[in-house]
Design an enzyme around this catalytic site. Structure first.
Site, PDB file in Angstrom:
ATOM      1  N   TYR A 140       0.816  -1.205   0.000  1.00  0.00           N
ATOM      2  CA  TYR A 140       0.000   0.000   0.000  1.00  0.00           C
ATOM      3  C   TYR A 140       0.857   1.266   0.000  1.00  0.00           C
ATOM      4  O   TYR A 140       0.384   2.356   0.303  1.00  0.00           O
ATOM      5  CB  TYR A 140      -0.942   0.000   1.217  1.00  0.00           C
ATOM      6  CG  TYR A 140      -2.208  -0.781   0.978  1.00  0.00           C
ATOM      7  CD1 TYR A 140      -3.424  -0.143   0.791  1.00  0.00           C
ATOM      8  CD2 TYR A 140      -2.182  -2.172   0.923  1.00  0.00           C
ATOM      9  CE1 TYR A 140      -4.590  -0.853   0.558  1.00  0.00           C
ATOM     10  CE2 TYR A 140      -3.334  -2.902   0.697  1.00  0.00           C
ATOM     11  CZ  TYR A 140      -4.538  -2.248   0.519  1.00  0.00           C
ATOM     12  OH  TYR A 140      -5.692  -2.963   0.278  1.00  0.00           O
ATOM     13  N   GLY A 263     -10.229  -6.568  -3.584  1.00  0.00           N
ATOM     14  CA  GLY A 263      -8.877  -6.782  -4.091  1.00  0.00           C
ATOM     15  C   GLY A 263      -8.026  -7.583  -3.129  1.00  0.00           C
ATOM     16  O   GLY A 263      -7.219  -8.436  -3.545  1.00  0.00           O
ATOM     17  N   ASP A 264      -8.192  -7.336  -1.827  1.00  0.00           N
ATOM     18  CA  ASP A 264      -7.453  -8.110  -0.830  1.00  0.00           C
ATOM     19  C   ASP A 264      -7.930  -9.559  -0.801  1.00  0.00           C
ATOM     20  O   ASP A 264      -7.132 -10.480  -0.644  1.00  0.00           O
ATOM     21  CB  ASP A 264      -7.617  -7.470   0.551  1.00  0.00           C
ATOM     22  CG  ASP A 264      -7.048  -6.060   0.596  1.00  0.00           C
ATOM     23  OD1 ASP A 264      -5.843  -5.916   0.376  1.00  0.00           O
ATOM     24  OD2 ASP A 264      -7.818  -5.126   0.835  1.00  0.00           O
ATOM     25  N   ARG A 265      -9.258  -9.759  -0.927  1.00  0.00           N
ATOM     26  CA  ARG A 265      -9.787 -11.119  -1.000  1.00  0.00           C
ATOM     27  C   ARG A 265      -9.221 -11.845  -2.221  1.00  0.00           C
ATOM     28  O   ARG A 265      -8.852 -13.023  -2.153  1.00  0.00           O
ATOM     29  CB  ARG A 265     -11.313 -11.061  -1.067  1.00  0.00           C
ATOM     30  CG  ARG A 265     -12.032 -12.385  -1.317  1.00  0.00           C
ATOM     31  CD  ARG A 265     -12.032 -13.295  -0.108  1.00  0.00           C
ATOM     32  NE  ARG A 265     -10.839 -14.128  -0.016  1.00  0.00           N
ATOM     33  CZ  ARG A 265     -10.653 -15.017   0.941  1.00  0.00           C
ATOM     34  NH1 ARG A 265     -11.550 -15.191   1.893  1.00  0.00           N
ATOM     35  NH2 ARG A 265      -9.549 -15.741   0.969  1.00  0.00           N
ATOM     36  N   ALA A 268      -5.384 -12.593  -1.596  1.00  0.00           N
ATOM     37  CA  ALA A 268      -5.185 -13.609  -0.569  1.00  0.00           C
ATOM     38  C   ALA A 268      -5.553 -14.994  -1.086  1.00  0.00           C
ATOM     39  O   ALA A 268      -4.853 -15.985  -0.821  1.00  0.00           O
ATOM     40  CB  ALA A 268      -6.020 -13.270   0.664  1.00  0.00           C
TER      41      ALA A 268
END
Length: 467
Positions: A140, A263-265, A268
């Site tokens: 980030y 986006g994180d899902r 990951a």
């Protein structure tokens, strides 16, 4: 242990806060909505969200991130430590916080504070990376990836989720996962650096976005010297490029839920699947499916930050998270149930009508064992996984929950829907759930049913035709 490969996440953590209420009027002193009766929910953000989601999948996760000793960092530690191992890096400044104010589930304003950056690597962080079997970088742009860049170059990550304020991914990374706007920005900067007018033109123009995306992804694969780039396209899925002909992976269902955290899902899930030995294309397909379900269940806003220990269901697949989000926004939760062995026009009409009653529809479906007890040997014709996939493909279905008993009372007692729907082919005496709904003020209703349609009748006609 679950048999899933462990994962090390390197990146910049945030503390996310949602203040959710309702807005029925404007303020008297300015034309802005007044959001009243706010409930506060804290959750991990940034790289911490990606790590938390991977841990909730039942994976052994280590998170390397910058952390200070302030109140936001202490709160984030409280949320994360039951789920994963933390390896903190020293910071300059305070942990960043992101606060969203939502009215009936829709963001009204976002407030950011805290500009802390990871200052330097530590021996513990270097050791964790050296022993990692798979690494996800969630960059980030707040210093963590830069502090460990030499180590990441020596041991390229499985997945690098980039940010416009961060540095380039390490050469040799297996998969880089920018969003559409990010990929366009990276490609434009690359074209400007090279003075390449053709690249800046982004071939195809607005009338052919996929061609532009494919062109940009191909350029980034070559420039970054990575194995593959997948550009996430929201409701259109993701485009995967190895530097030649791209693969478009469409979404499994369209959802209008909160995309925060999708986006994180995605990152990951992709990193976890690659760690488990999946091919890049398989990892992207799994990540699209997981991110789609995550949005349908309310996105990051639907997370239950204090889920009980041992509950490793992915939040994106958790109907309880969806119900909590809708209920927090003052919405109406509708549930319907059945075997749905052969989905037919009667089923579809019933589910579409049920969804129009409220703000979300949870379908309660019998397990395979439950169907066999009710319908006899030879049923179900379609196994549970196939029935769930078909139901989730319907735009009117927001989540699917499974029950193993003969009737869904236990599941309904957990979800506590406002409305329970059955087809009009049921008589009132055949609705034992009606009295259960009354316990929490819910209502069981019958809806008109398309006559002459049933799975049993379809199977009989198919058998007759075969004879």
């Amino acid at each position: 242990m679950t048999g899933k490969a462990p994962l090390v996440v390197v990146g910049d953590a945030l503390l996310d806060r949602d203040l959710t209420g309702h807005a029925d009027r404007l303020a008297p002193d300015a034309p802005v909505p007044v959001v009243a009766d706010c409930d506060e929910r804290l959750r991990p953000g940034g790289a911490a969200l990606a790590a938390y989601l991977a841990a909730r999948d039942g994976r052994d996760v280590t998170l390397i991130t910058g952390l200070d000793d302030g109140p936001a960092a202490r709160e984030l530690r409280r949320l994360l430590e039951p789920w994963l191992r933390l390896v903190p890096l020293p910071m300059t400044g305070e942990l960043p916080e992101k606060t969203r104010v939502l009215a009936r589930g829709r963001p009204v304003v976002r407030l950011d504070r805290g500009g802390g950056r990871a200052r330097e690597a530590t021996a513990e962080a270097r050791a964790a990376l050296a022993s990692a079997s798979a690494v996800l970088v969630s960059d980030y742009g707040r210093g963590t990836a830069d502090a460990l860049r030499d180590e990441l170059r020596r041991r390229p990550p499985a997945v690098w989720d980039p940010h416009p304020r961060g540095g380039p991914p390490a050469p040799g990374t297996r998969l880089v996962t920018p969003a559409r706007a990010e990929a366009h920005g990276f490609a434009a900067a690359l074209a400007a650096e090279r003075g390449d007018a053709e690249d800046r033109a982004a071939p195809g123009g607005p009338g052919n976005e996929l061609r532009s995306v494919a062109h940009e992804a191909c350029a980034l694969v070559r420039h970054w010297r990575v194995a593959a780039v997948t550009v996430t396209l929201g409701a259109r899925g993701a485009l995967l490029s190895y530097g030649e002909h791209p693969l478009l992976v469409p979404v499994t269902a369209a959802h209008q839920g909160d995309p925060c955290g999708a986006g994180d899902r995605f990152a990951a899930t992709a990193a976890g699947l690659l760690a488990d030995g999946a091919l890049v294309g398989e990892a992207v397909e799994g990540a699209v499916t997981a991110a789609t379900a995550f949005v349908g269940a309310g996105g990051a806003g639907g997370l239950l930050g204090t889920a009980p220990a041992g509950d490793t269901r992915p939040p994106g697949d958790d109907p309880a998270a969806l119900v909590a989000r809708v209920r927090a926004g003052g919405g109406t939760v509708v549930a319907a149930g059945g075997c749905f062995d052969l989905l037919h026009a009667g089923h579809v009409g019933l589910l579409q009508a049920a969804r129009r009653i409220g703000d979300c529809l949870v379908v309660c479906v019998n397990s395979d064992a439950s169907v066999r007890r009710r319908k006899g040997e030879g049923r179900p014709v379609n196994p549970l996984a196939d029935r769930i996939r078909v139901l989730r493909a319907l735009a009117c279905v927001d989540a699917v929950a499974v029950f193993d008993e003969d009737t869904p009372e236990r599941l309904l007692a957990e979800l506590r829907p406002d409305v329970w729907v059955k087809g009009g082919d049921y008589a009132g005496a055949d609705l034992p759930e009606a009295s259960l709904l009354e316990e929490w003020g819910g209502q069981a209703v019958l809806l008109p049913y398309l006559d002459g349609h049933s799975s049993t009748a379809l199977l009989a006609r198919a058998a007759e035709g075969a004879r």
